[in-house]
Write a protein that holds these residues in place. Structure first.
Motif, PDB file in Angstrom:
ATOM      1  N   TYR A 113      37.130  48.412  49.314  1.00  0.00           N
ATOM      2  CA  TYR A 113      37.451  47.174  50.043  1.00  0.00           C
ATOM      3  C   TYR A 113      38.784  47.295  50.774  1.00  0.00           C
ATOM      4  N   MET A 114      39.809  47.775  50.089  1.00  0.00           N
ATOM      5  CA  MET A 114      41.129  47.904  50.687  1.00  0.00           C
ATOM      6  C   MET A 114      41.125  48.952  51.798  1.00  0.00           C
ATOM      7  N   ALA A 115      40.458  50.070  51.537  1.00  0.00           N
ATOM      8  CA  ALA A 115      40.433  51.156  52.520  1.00  0.00           C
ATOM      9  C   ALA A 115      39.731  50.730  53.808  1.00  0.00           C
ATOM     10  N   ILE A 226      42.771  36.857  51.033  1.00  0.00           N
ATOM     11  CA  ILE A 226      42.636  38.041  50.190  1.00  0.00           C
ATOM     12  C   ILE A 226      42.490  39.334  50.994  1.00  0.00           C
ATOM     13  N   THR A 227      41.739  39.305  52.086  1.00  0.00           N
ATOM     14  CA  THR A 227      41.394  40.545  52.786  1.00  0.00           C
ATOM     15  C   THR A 227      42.595  41.215  53.430  1.00  0.00           C
ATOM     16  N   THR A 228      43.311  40.503  54.292  1.00  0.00           N
ATOM     17  CA  THR A 228      44.479  41.108  54.943  1.00  0.00           C
ATOM     18  C   THR A 228      45.552  41.520  53.939  1.00  0.00           C
ATOM     19  N   VAL A 253      47.884  38.577  45.966  1.00  0.00           N
ATOM     20  CA  VAL A 253      46.775  39.338  45.382  1.00  0.00           C
ATOM     21  C   VAL A 253      47.228  40.149  44.170  1.00  0.00           C
ATOM     22  N   LEU A 254      48.459  40.633  44.193  1.00  0.00           N
ATOM     23  CA  LEU A 254      48.978  41.321  43.013  1.00  0.00           C
ATOM     24  C   LEU A 254      49.111  40.350  41.844  1.00  0.00           C
ATOM     25  N   GLY A 255      49.460  39.099  42.168  1.00  0.00           N
ATOM     26  CA  GLY A 255      49.560  38.079  41.136  1.00  0.00           C
ATOM     27  C   GLY A 255      48.210  37.782  40.495  1.00  0.00           C
ATOM     28  N   ILE A 256      47.133  37.817  41.286  1.00  0.00           N
ATOM     29  CA  ILE A 256      45.797  37.594  40.740  1.00  0.00           C
ATOM     30  C   ILE A 256      45.494  38.616  39.649  1.00  0.00           C
ATOM     31  N   LEU A 257      45.860  39.859  39.907  1.00  0.00           N
ATOM     32  CA  LEU A 257      45.638  40.935  38.929  1.00  0.00           C
ATOM     33  C   LEU A 257      46.428  40.666  37.649  1.00  0.00           C
ATOM     34  N   CYS A 300      37.161  36.227  53.660  1.00  0.00           N
ATOM     35  CA  CYS A 300      36.178  36.496  52.609  1.00  0.00           C
ATOM     36  C   CYS A 300      35.674  35.176  52.038  1.00  0.00           C
ATOM     37  N   SER A 301      35.175  35.215  50.818  1.00  0.00           N
ATOM     38  CA  SER A 301      34.676  34.001  50.181  1.00  0.00           C
ATOM     39  C   SER A 301      35.799  33.009  49.903  1.00  0.00           C
ATOM     40  N   ILE A 302      37.042  33.477  49.832  1.00  0.00           N
ATOM     41  CA  ILE A 302      38.179  32.583  49.668  1.00  0.00           C
ATOM     42  C   ILE A 302      38.737  32.178  51.040  1.00  0.00           C
ATOM     43  N   GLY A 303      39.065  33.159  51.875  1.00  0.00           N
ATOM     44  CA  GLY A 303      39.665  32.856  53.172  1.00  0.00           C
ATOM     45  C   GLY A 303      38.793  31.976  54.042  1.00  0.00           C
ATOM     46  N   ASN A 304      37.483  32.274  54.082  1.00  0.00           N
ATOM     47  CA  ASN A 304      36.558  31.454  54.863  1.00  0.00           C
ATOM     48  C   ASN A 304      35.853  30.416  54.004  1.00  0.00           C
ATOM     49  N   GLY A 305      35.300  30.875  52.859  1.00  0.00           N
ATOM     50  CA  GLY A 305      34.468  30.004  52.043  1.00  0.00           C
ATOM     51  C   GLY A 305      35.209  28.882  51.352  1.00  0.00           C
ATOM     52  N   LEU A 306      36.490  29.066  51.061  1.00  0.00           N
ATOM     53  CA  LEU A 306      37.274  28.024  50.394  1.00  0.00           C
ATOM     54  C   LEU A 306      38.304  27.392  51.321  1.00  0.00           C
ATOM     55  N   VAL A 307      39.014  28.218  52.086  1.00  0.00           N
ATOM     56  CA  VAL A 307      40.130  27.700  52.880  1.00  0.00           C
ATOM     57  C   VAL A 307      39.679  27.161  54.237  1.00  0.00           C
ATOM     58  N   MET A 308      38.972  27.966  55.019  1.00  0.00           N
ATOM     59  CA  MET A 308      38.596  27.522  56.367  1.00  0.00           C
ATOM     60  C   MET A 308      37.546  26.414  56.334  1.00  0.00           C
TER      61      MET A 308
END
Length: 355
Positions: A113-115, A226-228, A253-257, A300-308
């Motif tokens: 995903y990151m790559a 999350i993606t960027t 995202v590091l905090g999520i981990l 993603c599911s957060i950036g678009n699905g939850l926020v936008m």
């Protein structure tokens, strides 16, 4: 101030891990078992965030611009992302929090995903990523397109959400076995008691709301994403350019981990689990598709699905619809079709039962 991203991410990771807030499983179950609870939970989180964010905007505390609507990229990217999350075994955020539980397959998916996200945003595939986004509509904001205030749309969303939630809560409850409590008080509530999806959604919505002022205080004019930020981690490790890639979102995202790890350790759910070869390959391919699709879709599911979606944009709601469609398509080929073949082929069923 950027460390507030770490705190916000830790809260999100902790809550999502303890509440098992998995949108991949939720979208999949809508199709496979007709269980819509997680989708209703998502609507709760969207509604809470939408009310709060637009109240902050109206008070002049934060700013938001919906911009244009890259409809081709959103449709195709979201569909591909939906396929990817089934293969990866979790969406972008779900993969981060499951990595915090010690799931090696999620680490494999995260790398893919990151790559791919980094490759799409600043690497060799950047021209493809940017080129398709030229096909856009000038207005992304749904209220702006109709020349109305945002509040009637929020009210409609709130009413629909309340109706769905009440109908779900009125259904007969199924007893679910829980861990035998060995503690009491706060420890029991945090680490032993099973969290209801709707309670978890309320917390996710409040954290998503909190992310806006915390992020904008650092100059990042956005909420959860999350993606960027995931791509930025890899880009920073490769280039060492902290000015360009180290920001509030990367700490998020590091905090999520970290938050997920704390929750998993506290609930005794942390353990390293290595996938078999087939699952490892599927996780990596899923991660690649997630990075490709989320980059095209702009979230993603957060950036678009939850926020936008909470920001009442076409990008958010169209993305959510095609994300779900991609999830259902992949679920058919991964879960439904193999079972159908087994039922219609007795010899295949025999081979399956003896392996």
């Amino acid at each position: 101030m950027m460390l507030t991203g770490l705190l916000c991410g830790a809260l999100l990771g902790f809550v999502m891990q303890r509440g098992r807030f998995c949108l991949t499983g939720g979208f999949r179950d809508m199709y496979l078992t007709k269980d819509n609870r997680m989708f209703y939970a998502l609507l709760i989180a969207i509604t809470i965030q939408s009310v709060g964010v637009f109240a902050l905007i109206q008070a002049g505390l934060i700013e938001f611009s919906a911009g244009a609507f890259p409809w081709v990229a959103t449709i195709l990217g979201s569909f591909i992302f939906g396929i990817g999350i089934i293969l990866a075994g979790g969406c972008a955020t779900g993969t981060w929090y499951r990595a915090g539980e010690g799931l090696i397959g999620s680490w494999i998916a995260l790398f893919g995903y990151m790559a791919m996200s980094a490759t799409m945003k600043t690497g060799a595939l950047a021209p493809i990523n940017n080129g398709i986004k030229k096909f856009d509509a000038p207005v992304n904001s749904i209220p702006e397109m109709f020349g109305l205030s945002v509040w009637p749309f929020i009210a409609i969303l709130a009413v629909i959400t309340v109706i769905f939630v009440i109908r779900q809560l009125r259904k007969p409850k199924v007893a679910i076995p829980t861990m035998k409590a060995k503690r009491s008080g706060l420890n029991h509530l945090l680490f032993e008691k099973r969290w209801h999806p709707f309670f978890t959604a309320i917390l996710v919505g409040l954290i998503a709301l909190l992310a806006w002022p915390l992020s904008e205080a650092t100059g990042r004019m956005s909420g959860l994403g999350i993606t960027t930020p995931s791509a930025n981690i890899l880009q920073y490790l490769v280039t060492g350019d902290s000015d360009k890639f180290v920001n509030w979102g990367m700490f998020l995202v590091l905090g999520i981990l970290i938050g997920s790890f704390i929750a998993a350790k506290g609930s005794r759910e942390f353990r390293f689990r290595a996938p078999d070869a087939k699952t490892a390959v599927s996780s990596f391919i899923g991660g690649i598709l997630m990075g490709f699709g989320a980059s095209w879709a702009g979230g993603c599911s957060i950036g678009n699905g939850l926020v936008m979606t909470a920001m009442m944009t076409w990008q958010g709601w169209v993305s959510l619809a095609f994300m779900i469609l991609g999830t259902w398509t992949a679920s058919y080929f991964v879960y439904v079709r193999p079972r159908t073949k087994t039922k219609t082929n007795p010899s295949a069923a025999l081979r399956t039962s003896t392996t």
